[in-house]
Design a protein around this motif. Structure first.
Motif, PDB file in Angstrom:
ATOM      1  N   ALA A 198       0.532  -0.651   0.135  1.00  0.00           N
ATOM      2  CA  ALA A 198       0.473  -0.116  -0.001  1.00  0.00           C
ATOM      3  C   ALA A 198       0.754   1.283  -0.008  1.00  0.00           C
ATOM      4  CB  ALA A 198      -0.549   0.012   0.885  1.00  0.00           C
ATOM      5  N   ALA A 202       0.549   3.050  -4.550  1.00  0.00           N
ATOM      6  CA  ALA A 202       0.597   5.087  -6.289  1.00  0.00           C
ATOM      7  C   ALA A 202       1.804   5.678  -6.147  1.00  0.00           C
ATOM      8  CB  ALA A 202      -0.165   6.047  -4.895  1.00  0.00           C
ATOM      9  N   ASP A 203       2.697   5.108  -5.918  1.00  0.00           N
ATOM     10  CA  ASP A 203       3.966   6.322  -6.663  1.00  0.00           C
ATOM     11  C   ASP A 203       4.069   4.813  -8.140  1.00  0.00           C
ATOM     12  OD1 ASP A 203       4.524   8.016  -5.515  1.00  0.00           O
ATOM     13  OD2 ASP A 203       5.970   6.812  -3.708  1.00  0.00           O
ATOM     14  N   PRO A 227      -5.898  -1.849  -0.317  1.00  0.00           N
ATOM     15  CA  PRO A 227      -5.364  -0.731  -0.017  1.00  0.00           C
ATOM     16  C   PRO A 227      -4.998  -0.562  -1.833  1.00  0.00           C
ATOM     17  CG  PRO A 227      -5.302  -0.989   1.848  1.00  0.00           C
ATOM     18  CD  PRO A 227      -5.519  -1.813   0.641  1.00  0.00           C
ATOM     19  N   ILE A 228      -4.100  -1.248  -2.715  1.00  0.00           N
ATOM     20  CA  ILE A 228      -2.910  -1.341  -3.742  1.00  0.00           C
ATOM     21  C   ILE A 228      -4.382  -1.003  -4.343  1.00  0.00           C
ATOM     22  CG2 ILE A 228      -2.046  -2.945  -4.782  1.00  0.00           C
ATOM     23  CD1 ILE A 228      -0.587  -4.335  -1.902  1.00  0.00           C
ATOM     24  N   LYS A 230      -7.183   0.053  -4.442  1.00  0.00           N
ATOM     25  CA  LYS A 230      -7.850   1.972  -4.014  1.00  0.00           C
ATOM     26  C   LYS A 230      -7.050   2.094  -4.961  1.00  0.00           C
ATOM     27  CE  LYS A 230      -9.264   4.833  -0.957  1.00  0.00           C
ATOM     28  NZ  LYS A 230      -9.885   5.557   0.161  1.00  0.00           N
ATOM     29  N   ALA A 231      -5.478   2.873  -4.567  1.00  0.00           N
ATOM     30  CA  ALA A 231      -4.978   2.955  -5.120  1.00  0.00           C
ATOM     31  C   ALA A 231      -4.517   3.022  -7.018  1.00  0.00           C
ATOM     32  CB  ALA A 231      -2.621   2.972  -5.079  1.00  0.00           C
ATOM     33  N   GLU A 234      -7.364   4.880  -8.406  1.00  0.00           N
ATOM     34  CA  GLU A 234      -7.601   6.155  -8.216  1.00  0.00           C
ATOM     35  C   GLU A 234      -6.551   5.836  -9.244  1.00  0.00           C
ATOM     36  OE1 GLU A 234      -7.729   6.764  -4.470  1.00  0.00           O
ATOM     37  OE2 GLU A 234      -9.623   6.815  -3.717  1.00  0.00           O
ATOM     38  N   SER A 235      -5.506   6.146  -9.830  1.00  0.00           N
ATOM     39  CA  SER A 235      -4.684   6.042 -10.888  1.00  0.00           C
ATOM     40  C   SER A 235      -4.685   6.822 -12.294  1.00  0.00           C
ATOM     41  CB  SER A 235      -3.603   5.273 -10.860  1.00  0.00           C
ATOM     42  OG  SER A 235      -3.778   4.684 -11.428  1.00  0.00           O
TER      43      SER A 235
END
Length: 235
Positions: A198, A202-203, A227-228, A230-231, A234-235
């Motif tokens: 997580a 996002a990066d 959470p992964i 979700k990231a 949202e990317s």
């Protein structure tokens, strides 16, 4: 447009009680394609959860005298719609060659499974500056000519980062994924794998040509995997 894909490779982990974790993942998955690749023993118990399932390997033959192996038709019959091929642990532990991986990928396609074809270099190859040459060789040997964005996803998993806590730098990931994109063209989803969590997801997903992840240990629990997901969404 490429598909955003978060795939969880559970490896040799999970008993029947783990179905509840998969249920929690299925209930929280939204905004991208989520695939769980559990041990083969859990495919049938998880088949009614509403989440895409994959095998971790398939034999190139449809049946026969191959004790301990599992075929692509068996995976499909158990509820799988995806299959990992060419994972470095299979290449190392079982001596699978590029030719083996190519045949397994074609076997997966033959019953409608989408292949997640894995490529990756060792630390020694990375330090010798051989990464792109190794990946080109693996791609040429492992990827059948009939690959399309619908039947194949490419996963870059540097061997030195799998389960080690080490993650390739953004520049390293970008270099490889840009090279893979140039090789396969538009439309193919390109996943990164290697200690994705997580905290770094996002990066990684912000990079061009990173369309998702093949996640190992962090996919075993919904609290870590969602959470992964979700990231990525949202990317």
């Amino acid at each position: 447009m490429t598909r955003k894909i978060a795939a969880g490779n559970w490896k040799m982990n999970g008993l029947r009680a783990s179905v509840e974790e998969a249920r929690a993942i299925a209930s929280g998955a939204d905004g991208c394609t989520v695939v769980i690749c559990p041990p083969a023993t859990l495919l049938v118990p998880m088949s009614a959860l509403g989440v895409a399932l994959g095998g971790q390997y398939c034999h190139a033959s449809t049946s026969g005298a191959h004790t301990g192996d599992i075929s692509a038709p068996m995976l499909a019959d158990a509820g799988a719609t995806w299959c990992i091929t060419g994972h470095s642990e299979r290449r190392a532990d079982h001596g699978e060659s590029d030719a083996d991986v190519r045949a397994q990928t074609e076997a997966a396609w033959s019953v409608g499974l989408t292949a997640i074809l894995c490529l990756g270099e060792t630390l020694a190859q990375r330090e010798a500056g051989e990464t792109l040459d190794v990946l080109r060789s693996q791609m040429d040997g492992s990827l059948p000519s009939g690959a399309t964005p619908d039947n194949t996803v490419i996963a870059y998993e540097p061997v030195w980062a799998i389960g080690t806590g080490k993650v390739a730098t953004p520049d390293q990931v970008a270099e490889v994924h840009d090279a893979l994109r140039a090789r396969v063209g538009p439309g193919f989803s390109l996943l990164y794998g290697g200690s994705v969590k997580a905290g770094n997801a996002a990066d990684l997903f912000a990079l061009d040509n990173v369309d998702g992840a093949l996640v190992g240990g962090a996919s075993l629990a919904a609290a870590d995997f969602l959470p992964i997901v979700k990231a990525l969404a949202e990317s």
